[in-house]
Design a protein around this motif. Sequence first.
Motif, mmCIF file in Angstrom:
data_model
loop_
_atom_site.group_PDB
_atom_site.id
_atom_site.type_symbol
_atom_site.label_atom_id
_atom_site.label_comp_id
_atom_site.label_asym_id
_atom_site.label_seq_id
_atom_site.Cartn_x
_atom_site.Cartn_y
_atom_site.Cartn_z
ATOM 1 N N TRP A 50 -58.271 -70.356 33.430
ATOM 2 C CA TRP A 50 -57.230 -70.438 34.451
ATOM 3 C C TRP A 50 -55.883 -70.697 33.803
ATOM 4 C CZ3 TRP A 50 -60.188 -74.651 37.550
ATOM 5 C CH2 TRP A 50 -61.255 -74.066 38.234
ATOM 6 N N LEU A 51 -54.857 -70.131 34.424
ATOM 7 C CA LEU A 51 -53.501 -70.426 33.966
ATOM 8 C C LEU A 51 -53.027 -71.704 34.662
ATOM 9 C CD1 LEU A 51 -52.061 -66.811 34.250
ATOM 10 C CD2 LEU A 51 -53.140 -67.919 32.281
ATOM 11 N N PRO A 52 -52.314 -72.582 33.960
ATOM 12 C CA PRO A 52 -51.856 -73.836 34.598
ATOM 13 C C PRO A 52 -51.056 -73.582 35.866
ATOM 14 C CG PRO A 52 -51.493 -73.915 32.226
ATOM 15 C CD PRO A 52 -51.942 -72.514 32.548
ATOM 16 N N SER A 53 -50.329 -72.480 35.904
ATOM 17 C CA SER A 53 -49.500 -72.202 37.078
ATOM 18 C C SER A 53 -50.327 -71.798 38.289
ATOM 19 C CB SER A 53 -48.511 -71.079 36.756
ATOM 20 O OG SER A 53 -49.213 -69.931 36.320
ATOM 21 N N ASP A 54 -51.612 -71.522 38.087
ATOM 22 C CA ASP A 54 -52.461 -71.112 39.207
ATOM 23 C C ASP A 54 -53.232 -72.288 39.790
ATOM 24 O OD1 ASP A 54 -53.429 -67.886 37.724
ATOM 25 O OD2 ASP A 54 -51.631 -68.525 38.815
ATOM 26 N N ILE B 40 -45.241 -68.533 42.640
ATOM 27 C CA ILE B 40 -46.111 -69.360 41.800
ATOM 28 C C ILE B 40 -45.697 -70.814 41.897
ATOM 29 C CG2 ILE B 40 -46.629 -69.856 39.363
ATOM 30 C CD1 ILE B 40 -46.751 -66.915 38.857
ATOM 31 N N PHE B 41 -46.699 -71.718 41.963
ATOM 32 C CA PHE B 41 -46.409 -73.150 41.915
ATOM 33 C C PHE B 41 -45.585 -73.383 40.658
ATOM 34 C CE2 PHE B 41 -49.567 -73.168 44.966
ATOM 35 C CZ PHE B 41 -50.841 -72.974 44.485
ATOM 36 N N LEU B 202 -48.671 -81.763 38.048
ATOM 37 C CA LEU B 202 -48.676 -80.888 36.874
ATOM 38 C C LEU B 202 -47.253 -80.433 36.537
ATOM 39 C CD1 LEU B 202 -51.839 -78.651 37.431
ATOM 40 C CD2 LEU B 202 -51.586 -80.689 36.027
ATOM 41 N N TYR B 348 -44.932 -64.580 33.087
ATOM 42 C CA TYR B 348 -45.385 -64.286 34.442
ATOM 43 C C TYR B 348 -45.198 -62.826 34.826
ATOM 44 C CZ TYR B 348 -45.378 -69.362 34.864
ATOM 45 O OH TYR B 348 -45.605 -70.696 34.687
ATOM 46 N N VAL B 358 -55.277 -62.719 36.658
ATOM 47 C CA VAL B 358 -55.105 -62.800 35.211
ATOM 48 C C VAL B 358 -55.689 -64.109 34.695
ATOM 49 C CG1 VAL B 358 -53.403 -62.957 33.348
ATOM 50 C CG2 VAL B 358 -53.024 -61.382 35.256
ATOM 51 N N ARG B 359 -56.425 -64.020 33.577
ATOM 52 C CA ARG B 359 -56.914 -65.224 32.922
ATOM 53 C C ARG B 359 -56.709 -65.072 31.423
ATOM 54 N NH1 ARG B 359 -62.622 -67.105 35.562
ATOM 55 N NH2 ARG B 359 -62.083 -66.758 37.740
ATOM 56 N N ARG B 360 -56.768 -66.195 30.746
ATOM 57 C CA ARG B 360 -56.636 -66.161 29.285
ATOM 58 C C ARG B 360 -57.894 -65.543 28.675
ATOM 59 N NH1 ARG B 360 -52.182 -68.248 27.784
ATOM 60 N NH2 ARG B 360 -51.193 -69.929 28.924
#
Lengths: 98, 402
Positions: A50-54, B40-41, B202, B348, B358-360
């Motif tokens: 997961w990306l931190p922004s998600d 996006i947050f 966060l 982004y 999207v994921r790493r």
Amino acid sequence: MQQWLFWIVVLVVLAVLLPRLWALRLLYADADVRGKARAALERTMEDSGWLPSDVLVRSVTHDRMRVDVRPHHRGTDASSCLLLPFEQTKPIFCDSSR
Amino acid sequence: MNARRTAAMLGLELYALMLACAQHVLIGLRSEEAMHLLGIFSAHPPLARFLLSLFDGWAYQEIFWRIVFATLLVQAVWLVLDLSRDLARSVRISVAVTWLFSVPVVLQAGTVTMTSLTAVQGLLFVWLLLSGRDVARYAWGIGLLWMASLFTAYQALLFAPVVWGALRSQDPAATPAQRRMRLGIWLVPMLLLGLFALTHPLALMDMVSQVTGRMDLLADRSRDAGRILLLGGSGILSVTGIIGLLLARRWVLLQSFLLIFAYIVVLGTDGDALLLLPLLIAGLSTLAHSWRWVAIATAVLVFVGSPVWCRSFFSSLPARRMDPASVLGVIGATDRSGVLLIAGPFGYEWQYASELPVRRYAARRLSEAAAVVCLQPCEEMERQERWERITKDPVEVWRPLR
């Protein structure tokens, strides 16, 4: 009229924010919980990619935290509610915990 | 509205359109812009990004908001004109030209960033402070505007002294109860913003780590800040604007200026130069009351110098960054239930270009992937038998064998 509108907006914002802050109070009040929550989140994000922004932290208790995961991309984003127990490595969907 | 004013507005709108298109064609989508467009947050409060994300999925979302943002920044010149309304026409036009052709406006108009919105809001607060109109009657309205600004971007806090000045300035005979009321109007939105920040731990952690991380680099940051200060005023306006602020003896303007400068030292980027512009314009307007020629000379030098600064900026840019949309376009039809894995650092704009989550990248996630993009070499992918590489340069794109 302006005065009423001002205070209505303030009350609406408070009504939204105060419950959220209450649900996160342990994150600020308890260093031990804060450390465990950070470790659980980092571990899960590393495992899942997961990306931190998600990720949005919704609530924290002494033994778990609840997050919303919403992978952002063009168009409608699917959102998932997940529980991250501090003592386990696998997240649990919020629905399956009932 | 008379015909002359209508023609002027249309001319300004054409200018705004030109600047927006220039951003779209010459620069392309930045990571920060993609973040706002996707809702996006982020570190910023939700008001503007919620509005931006309403059109998520619309093909023209990016260019639409570029035009809106450019329009706001360019048409804000009417506030600048009003600030100098008691001056000769040539001086008013000079101050307006300075705003319109300053380097920050030319480079930032049409960018979908919170800095652009905050600069326009800041100019509005400066106008409320200096307009000489009886704004005390609208204190609650100013409070609502203040709250909207704070819930657009944290940077709005930098204009807190100006807002306080605007709330107090027009009514020296206010009773203690009225003064307490205005203090409440000023403080309550900031307290709400603080509460909001606490509900996004966060983002809060990220902000704190950015600030602490940059404290070690203060010497370098100070040199950068001096450069950004010059950029904010296109050189000459940085000088005349600051002199005007000092002569005006409006301490709230100087306080905001110092806050913005401190912010630029600690956290700022070139784009934040735009935040200085409303205050520098206010300083120039003040100076122009005493020395008309200063405003005219500033406008001429800004108008002549701006293309030089901008050309220098564009020539220092790297070749057009790889376009995520064109990279992802080669993937073609895929299993739409999968995810896109990306290896290497990415912004982004990749999420914006992708129709897949999207994921790493990690080899253990290949079973759920519809495609893989490697922004740095993925040696493990070479050993994957069920995957084919579609492209190699400038990035590797992989998809499952059909």
